[in-house]
Design a protein around this motif. Structure first.
Motif, PDB file in Angstrom:
ATOM      1  N   PRO A   1       0.817  -1.224   0.000  1.00  0.00           N
ATOM      2  CA  PRO A   1       0.000   0.000   0.000  1.00  0.00           C
ATOM      3  C   PRO A   1       0.841   1.259   0.000  1.00  0.00           C
ATOM      4  N   VAL A   2       2.063   1.217   0.530  1.00  0.00           N
ATOM      5  CA  VAL A   2       2.904   2.417   0.563  1.00  0.00           C
ATOM      6  C   VAL A   2       3.318   2.817  -0.849  1.00  0.00           C
ATOM      7  N   LEU A   3       3.554   1.865  -1.765  1.00  0.00           N
ATOM      8  CA  LEU A   3       3.940   2.162  -3.134  1.00  0.00           C
ATOM      9  C   LEU A   3       2.749   2.507  -4.018  1.00  0.00           C
ATOM     10  N   VAL A   4       1.570   2.063  -3.606  1.00  0.00           N
ATOM     11  CA  VAL A   4       0.393   2.321  -4.426  1.00  0.00           C
ATOM     12  C   VAL A   4       0.111   3.821  -4.504  1.00  0.00           C
ATOM     13  N   VAL A   5       0.228   4.515  -3.357  1.00  0.00           N
ATOM     14  CA  VAL A   5      -0.131   5.939  -3.318  1.00  0.00           C
ATOM     15  C   VAL A   5       0.739   6.780  -4.251  1.00  0.00           C
ATOM     16  N   PRO A   6       2.084   6.680  -4.232  1.00  0.00           N
ATOM     17  CA  PRO A   6       2.867   7.497  -5.175  1.00  0.00           C
ATOM     18  C   PRO A   6       2.628   7.134  -6.635  1.00  0.00           C
ATOM     19  N   VAL A   7       2.404   5.831  -6.905  1.00  0.00           N
ATOM     20  CA  VAL A   7       2.109   5.437  -8.290  1.00  0.00           C
ATOM     21  C   VAL A   7       0.816   6.091  -8.752  1.00  0.00           C
ATOM     22  N   VAL A   8      -0.205   6.009  -7.930  1.00  0.00           N
ATOM     23  CA  VAL A   8      -1.494   6.599  -8.292  1.00  0.00           C
ATOM     24  C   VAL A   8      -1.376   8.113  -8.410  1.00  0.00           C
ATOM     25  N   LEU A   9      -0.613   8.716  -7.504  1.00  0.00           N
ATOM     26  CA  LEU A   9      -0.448  10.172  -7.534  1.00  0.00           C
ATOM     27  C   LEU A   9       0.216  10.628  -8.837  1.00  0.00           C
ATOM     28  N   LEU A  10       1.270   9.925  -9.234  1.00  0.00           N
ATOM     29  CA  LEU A  10       1.975  10.308 -10.463  1.00  0.00           C
ATOM     30  C   LEU A  10       1.115  10.089 -11.706  1.00  0.00           C
ATOM     31  N   LEU A  11       0.372   8.975 -11.732  1.00  0.00           N
ATOM     32  CA  LEU A  11      -0.496   8.725 -12.883  1.00  0.00           C
ATOM     33  C   LEU A  11      -1.647   9.733 -12.941  1.00  0.00           C
ATOM     34  N   SER A  12      -2.131  10.153 -11.786  1.00  0.00           N
ATOM     35  CA  SER A  12      -3.166  11.197 -11.761  1.00  0.00           C
ATOM     36  C   SER A  12      -2.604  12.526 -12.250  1.00  0.00           C
ATOM     37  N   LEU A  13      -1.339  12.781 -11.915  1.00  0.00           N
ATOM     38  CA  LEU A  13      -0.688  13.995 -12.404  1.00  0.00           C
ATOM     39  C   LEU A  13      -0.560  13.970 -13.929  1.00  0.00           C
ATOM     40  N   VAL A  14      -0.327  12.783 -14.475  1.00  0.00           N
ATOM     41  CA  VAL A  14      -0.268  12.639 -15.933  1.00  0.00           C
ATOM     42  C   VAL A  14      -1.587  13.077 -16.566  1.00  0.00           C
ATOM     43  N   VAL A  15      -2.698  12.669 -15.957  1.00  0.00           N
ATOM     44  CA  VAL A  15      -4.010  13.055 -16.493  1.00  0.00           C
ATOM     45  C   VAL A  15      -4.244  14.556 -16.344  1.00  0.00           C
ATOM     46  N   ALA A  16      -3.820  15.122 -15.221  1.00  0.00           N
ATOM     47  CA  ALA A  16      -4.075  16.542 -14.960  1.00  0.00           C
ATOM     48  C   ALA A  16      -3.307  17.461 -15.910  1.00  0.00           C
ATOM     49  N   LEU A  17      -2.085  17.084 -16.270  1.00  0.00           N
ATOM     50  CA  LEU A  17      -1.237  17.962 -17.083  1.00  0.00           C
ATOM     51  C   LEU A  17      -1.026  17.449 -18.506  1.00  0.00           C
ATOM     52  N   ARG A  18      -1.874  16.546 -18.961  1.00  0.00           N
ATOM     53  CA  ARG A  18      -1.662  15.899 -20.261  1.00  0.00           C
ATOM     54  C   ARG A  18      -1.725  16.890 -21.421  1.00  0.00           C
ATOM     55  N   ARG A  19      -2.561  17.908 -21.325  1.00  0.00           N
ATOM     56  CA  ARG A  19      -2.685  18.851 -22.443  1.00  0.00           C
ATOM     57  C   ARG A  19      -1.704  20.019 -22.349  1.00  0.00           C
ATOM     58  N   ARG A  20      -1.173  20.268 -21.183  1.00  0.00           N
ATOM     59  CA  ARG A  20      -0.218  21.357 -21.029  1.00  0.00           C
ATOM     60  C   ARG A  20       1.193  20.927 -21.420  1.00  0.00           C
ATOM     61  N   MET A  21       1.563  19.707 -21.115  1.00  0.00           N
ATOM     62  CA  MET A  21       2.892  19.197 -21.466  1.00  0.00           C
ATOM     63  C   MET A  21       2.788  17.721 -21.831  1.00  0.00           C
ATOM     64  N   PRO A  22       2.248  17.401 -22.991  1.00  0.00           N
ATOM     65  CA  PRO A  22       1.983  15.997 -23.344  1.00  0.00           C
ATOM     66  C   PRO A  22       3.229  15.140 -23.445  1.00  0.00           C
ATOM     67  N   GLU A  23       4.312  15.654 -24.019  1.00  0.00           N
ATOM     68  CA  GLU A  23       5.520  14.838 -24.163  1.00  0.00           C
ATOM     69  C   GLU A  23       6.113  14.469 -22.807  1.00  0.00           C
ATOM     70  N   ARG A  24       6.178  15.442 -21.899  1.00  0.00           N
ATOM     71  CA  ARG A  24       6.732  15.162 -20.569  1.00  0.00           C
ATOM     72  C   ARG A  24       5.857  14.187 -19.799  1.00  0.00           C
TER      73      ARG A  24
END
Length: 400
Positions: free
Chosen positions: A43-66
């Motif tokens: 469970p400790v690794l699940v939270v950062p993985v989910v957080l980073l993947l959620s960040l991908v969704v949030a910023l996908r149109r502002r910086m798609p390549e990154r």
């Protein structure tokens, strides 16, 4: 609803952020409540993985390549740390579509490759041991299809946007070209009106001046001749006013003119009337027509009339008191020929070329412009025995 839709279009990052929060909540809840099949406590690794993947969704149109690079790094981290697939992995599908639609070409190709490899790698890392190899292969293909469809959809959106952008660019370019053509047309029309006004004023006013001088000279000795000269001045002035009204009417905007206020453009048939007018003003003119008269293009007829008018006006103004002129109109199979000659003292040829004898007219420059507009040729210059000659050939069709 329209206001809400417009707001969402103006703030796409807010929309992506909302869905990122929803994805984060669902993934954290699912990752912390479901036991891992491998029996490891992650469970400790699940939270950062989910957080980073959620960040991908949030910023996908502002910086798609990154965000694509971040999503690939998180996916590799899941494989290395044995964090099984989560609802947050839906971000991989989203970023593949986004990069295919708006990202750079290298990123689009990388997203397609990574998307097609994601399902086989996940199946190898976490195989379903309860089914056979064929079933696992079918599951792998089934899981890879959404990534391929997401990329195809994104690439189609990119192509459509590029097509519409090209249409908008073409429309803007055509609009600029139309504006440029309109400006050229306005300039050409102004030049045409200037030439017409020059011809009307130079010819008719010249006739009026000559007749006025003659009337003043014979007023006491021959009242009948003076009366005839005054009648000529009156008719010439009316004709000049009619032509100037027609030309100035072209310059008026926003006004509905009555059809009766305009007169037809002069044509070849009116050259004979022009010659008679010159004869009446005291200038002997010999007029002959050779060939078979026939209808000609309006531009050719107007050009022929104006050239004869200009040539006879110059003869009357500069040929001297005893000058005479001749006008030849020749109909060829493929055009119309004009020959206007006089035997007066004339004026220096340079004055013709400078644009008129008073420095403000058009002279030969105006004639050449008229002839050039219909694709004809003009030859002008002093005659060997004195006087001036103007020779013009006007084709029935403009030169290509």
């Amino acid at each position: 609803m329209q206001l809400l839709y417009d707001f969402l279009r103006r703030h796409p990052t807010w929309v992506d952020g909302f869905w990122a929060v929803v994805l984060f909540g669902i993934s954290v809840f699912s990752g912390t409540t479901v036991e891992e099949p491998q029996g490891t406590d992650l469970p400790v690794l699940v939270v950062p993985v989910v957080l980073l993947l959620s960040l991908v969704v949030a910023l996908r149109r502002r910086m798609p390549e990154r965000m694509l690079v971040l999503a690939l790094a998180v996916g590799l981290g899941q494989l290395i740390t044995d964090v099984a697939t989560l609802p947050a992995d839906f971000a991989l599908l989203v970023i593949v579509y986004t990069v295919a639609a708006v990202g750079a070409r290298w990123a689009s190709r990388l997203a397609l490759t990574a998307g097609l490899c994601a399902a086989p790698l996940a199946q190898l890392r976490w195989p379903n041991e309860d089914v056979g190899v064929a079933t696992n292969l079918a599951i792998t293909i089934f899981q890879a299809v959404p990534f391929a469809l997401a990329w195809v959809l994104g690439d189609s959106i990119r192509t459509r946007r590029a097509y519409f952008a090209q249409l908008e660019e073409r429309a803007a370019r055509l609009e600029k070209e139309r504006e440029a053509q309109a400006k050229v047309a306005v300039a050409a029309e102004r030049a045409r009106i200037a030439r017409e006004l020059h011809d009307v004023v130079a010819h008719n006013v010249s006739v009026m001046v000559v007749q006025a001088d003659g009337a003043a000279y014979v007023l006491d000795a021959a009242p009948d001749q003076a009366k005839k000269a005054l009648e000529t001045i009156s008719s010439t002035g009316r004709q000049a006013l009619a032509e100037m009204r027609r030309l100035l009417g072209v310059l008026r905007t926003g006004e509905h003119q009555e059809a009766g206020e305009y007169v037809p453009q002069p044509d070849v048939r009116q050259i004979e009337d022009l010659v008679e007018q010159c004869r009446g003003s005291g200038l002997p003119v010999d007029f002959k027509v050779e060939g078979t008269p026939r209808p000609l293009p309006s531009g050719v007829e107007l050009t022929a009339y104006r050239i004869v008018q200009e040539a006879l006006t110059n003869t009357r103004k500069h040929g001297g008191p005893h000058a005479g002129a001749s006008v030849r109109l020749v109909y060829f199979d493929d055009g119309l020929g004009l020959l206007v000659e006089d035997d007066g003292k004339g004026a220096p040829h340079e004055l013709y070329e400078e644009g008129g004898f008073d420095g403000q007219g058009h002279g030969l420059i105006g004639m050449r412009e008229r002839v050039g507009m219909v694709g004809g040729t003009l030859d002008a210059g002093p005659r060997p025995g004195g006087g001036f000659r103007i020779s013009v050939l006007l084709p029935l069709k403009p030169a290509l």
